[in-house]
Write a protein that holds these residues in place. Structure first.
Motif, short mmCIF file in Angstrom:
data_model
loop_
_atom_site.label_atom_id
_atom_site.label_comp_id
_atom_site.label_asym_id
_atom_site.label_seq_id
_atom_site.Cartn_x
_atom_site.Cartn_y
_atom_site.Cartn_z
N SER A 1 -54.07 -18.96 -7.18
CA SER A 1 -55.03 -20.32 -7.49
C SER A 1 -56.57 -19.84 -7.67
CB SER A 1 -55.04 -21.26 -6.49
OG SER A 1 -53.72 -21.89 -6.00
N LEU A 2 -56.97 -18.77 -7.17
CA LEU A 2 -58.25 -18.03 -7.46
C LEU A 2 -58.29 -17.07 -8.54
CD1 LEU A 2 -59.01 -17.34 -3.57
CD2 LEU A 2 -59.35 -19.70 -5.15
N GLN A 3 -57.31 -16.96 -9.24
CA GLN A 3 -57.50 -15.60 -10.08
C GLN A 3 -58.42 -15.84 -11.16
OE1 GLN A 3 -53.76 -14.68 -12.05
NE2 GLN A 3 -54.31 -12.99 -12.87
N GLY A 4 -59.44 -14.93 -11.47
CA GLY A 4 -60.38 -14.95 -12.48
C GLY A 4 -61.80 -14.73 -11.85
N VAL A 5 -63.01 -15.01 -12.49
CA VAL A 5 -64.12 -14.75 -12.07
C VAL A 5 -64.98 -15.95 -11.95
CG1 VAL A 5 -66.45 -13.65 -12.78
CG2 VAL A 5 -64.33 -12.63 -13.55
N PHE B 1 -69.21 -21.79 -4.50
CA PHE B 1 -68.29 -20.96 -5.88
C PHE B 1 -67.84 -21.87 -6.88
CE2 PHE B 1 -68.49 -18.29 -2.29
CZ PHE B 1 -68.44 -17.04 -2.73
N ARG B 2 -68.08 -21.61 -8.11
CA ARG B 2 -67.58 -22.24 -9.28
C ARG B 2 -67.04 -21.35 -10.42
NH1 ARG B 2 -67.39 -27.78 -9.22
NH2 ARG B 2 -67.74 -27.97 -11.43
N ARG B 3 -66.01 -21.68 -10.90
CA ARG B 3 -65.32 -20.87 -11.97
C ARG B 3 -66.25 -20.55 -13.13
NH1 ARG B 3 -60.89 -18.37 -13.73
NH2 ARG B 3 -59.36 -19.29 -12.19
N GLN B 4 -66.59 -19.30 -13.67
CA GLN B 4 -67.19 -18.94 -14.82
C GLN B 4 -66.78 -19.36 -16.04
OE1 GLN B 4 -68.62 -14.97 -14.15
NE2 GLN B 4 -70.63 -15.78 -13.60
N ILE C 1 -67.70 -12.99 -8.11
CA ILE C 1 -66.69 -12.38 -7.50
C ILE C 1 -65.37 -12.62 -8.34
CG2 ILE C 1 -66.12 -14.66 -6.34
CD1 ILE C 1 -64.83 -12.68 -3.99
N SER C 2 -64.49 -11.50 -8.36
CA SER C 2 -63.56 -11.67 -9.36
C SER C 2 -62.29 -11.34 -8.55
CB SER C 2 -63.35 -10.23 -10.31
OG SER C 2 -64.52 -10.29 -11.14
N PHE C 3 -61.23 -12.23 -8.51
CA PHE C 3 -60.14 -12.48 -7.81
C PHE C 3 -58.87 -11.93 -8.72
CE2 PHE C 3 -62.74 -15.46 -5.87
CZ PHE C 3 -63.06 -15.06 -4.61
N VAL D 1 -66.02 -16.82 -0.09
CA VAL D 1 -66.21 -18.06 -0.80
C VAL D 1 -65.55 -18.09 -2.18
CG1 VAL D 1 -67.64 -19.72 -1.85
CG2 VAL D 1 -68.20 -18.63 0.33
N GLY D 2 -65.77 -16.87 -2.81
CA GLY D 2 -65.18 -17.05 -4.23
C GLY D 2 -63.45 -16.86 -4.33
N ALA D 3 -63.30 -16.27 -3.15
CA ALA D 3 -61.60 -16.22 -3.15
C ALA D 3 -60.99 -17.46 -2.73
CB ALA D 3 -61.34 -15.21 -1.90
N ALA D 4 -61.72 -18.39 -2.53
CA ALA D 4 -61.10 -19.68 -2.17
C ALA D 4 -60.89 -20.63 -3.28
CB ALA D 4 -61.72 -20.36 -0.72
N LEU D 5 -61.74 -20.40 -4.40
CA LEU D 5 -61.72 -21.29 -5.39
C LEU D 5 -60.43 -21.15 -6.27
CD1 LEU D 5 -65.32 -20.90 -6.65
CD2 LEU D 5 -64.23 -22.77 -5.54
N SER D 6 -60.00 -22.48 -6.92
CA SER D 6 -58.88 -22.28 -7.68
C SER D 6 -59.26 -22.72 -9.00
CB SER D 6 -57.79 -23.36 -7.13
OG SER D 6 -58.19 -24.77 -7.39
N THR D 7 -58.24 -22.41 -10.08
CA THR D 7 -58.52 -22.52 -11.34
C THR D 7 -58.66 -23.94 -11.80
OG1 THR D 7 -56.28 -22.11 -12.03
CG2 THR D 7 -57.67 -20.27 -11.82
N GLY D 8 -57.80 -24.90 -11.15
CA GLY D 8 -57.58 -26.11 -11.47
C GLY D 8 -56.50 -26.25 -12.49
N ALA D 9 -55.91 -25.24 -13.05
CA ALA D 9 -55.00 -25.28 -14.23
C ALA D 9 -53.61 -25.60 -13.52
CB ALA D 9 -54.96 -24.09 -15.02
N ASP D 10 -52.69 -26.21 -14.31
CA ASP D 10 -51.45 -26.74 -14.10
C ASP D 10 -50.71 -25.53 -13.23
OD1 ASP D 10 -52.07 -29.32 -14.47
OD2 ASP D 10 -51.08 -29.18 -16.49
N ASP D 11 -50.78 -24.42 -14.00
CA ASP D 11 -49.99 -23.23 -13.33
C ASP D 11 -50.37 -22.49 -12.11
OD1 ASP D 11 -52.19 -22.08 -14.55
OD2 ASP D 11 -50.98 -20.39 -15.30
N THR D 12 -51.63 -23.21 -11.49
CA THR D 12 -52.06 -22.46 -10.27
C THR D 12 -51.61 -23.45 -9.11
OG1 THR D 12 -54.26 -23.98 -10.41
CG2 THR D 12 -54.25 -21.79 -11.57
N LEU D 13 -51.04 -24.41 -9.38
CA LEU D 13 -50.74 -25.14 -8.20
C LEU D 13 -49.08 -25.08 -8.48
CD1 LEU D 13 -53.10 -28.27 -8.33
CD2 LEU D 13 -53.22 -26.41 -7.02
N ARG D 14 -48.32 -25.35 -7.06
CA ARG D 14 -46.83 -25.31 -7.24
C ARG D 14 -46.46 -26.62 -8.07
NH1 ARG D 14 -45.75 -23.27 -1.11
NH2 ARG D 14 -46.76 -21.19 -1.73
#
Length: 174
Positions: free
Chosen positions: A60-64, A171-174, A91-93, A30-43
């Motif tokens: 897109s999932l990089q982070g905790v 899952f939600r970004r910390q 979870i940390s990706f 589940v944690g692996a599937a979350l994205s950061t929502g930042a512009d650089d996480t999407l193409r």
């Protein structure tokens, strides 16, 4: 994937360890599937505001990410009565398909904390993905599989364990 082996659990401790592994596996996926929502996480070639679907990647999932599972039922491998289960953790990706999970699971009133020894994930361009995690010392020696989807424009992940657990995790970004 977990094979169709039958595992013999000895007492409640074995069942708690197995449930913990399943919940942690679900959490990892589940944690692996979350994205950061930042512009650089999407193409940059997609604009979701114009009706196009974003193109997600492992990056897109990089982070905790923090997660919690809803009340579910644990189905012991090899049979046995279903048991109530819930869990939480983080979870940390790494953004390249590797991850690490720490989880606390409550199985039928007993609480266990665990950490993954290995974890991998993959995110498709549509935000659907999978993950597998291994939890040492548990009755399940093979990776625990998870399926997930990125929702709420990359701010949240919804996941299910595809074996042993009936329930969901958010899952939600910390």
């Amino acid at each position: 994937m977990i094979g169709a082996r039958r595992f013999r659990l000895t007492g409640m401790r074995g069942t708690v360890l197995l449930a913990m592994v399943v919940a942690v596996g679900a959490a990892v996926t589940v944690g692996a599937a979350l994205s950061t929502g930042a512009d650089d996480t999407l193409r940059n070639d997609d604009d979701s505001l114009n009706g196009n679907h974003p193109r997600y990647t492992n990056r897109s999932l990089q982070g905790v990410w923090g997660f919690s599972s809803h009340l579910g039922m644990f189905l012991p491998p090899g049979g046995g009565s279903p048991l109530p289960i819930a869990g939480m953790g983080k979870i940390s990706f790494d953004g390249r398909g590797g991850c690490s999970v720490v989880t606390v699971v409550n199985l039928n009133g007993q609480t266990v904390t665990s950490q993954s020894s290995s974890c991998i994930y993959s995110v498709g361009p549509d935000g659907m993905g999978t993950s597998q995690a291994v939890f040492p010392g548990s009755p399940i020696s093979e990776p625990v599989p998870i399926s997930f989807v990125i929702v709420d424009q990359g701010r949240e992940l919804r996941a299910i364990n595809t074996r042993f657990l009936v329930g969901g995790t958010t899952f939600r970004r910390q």
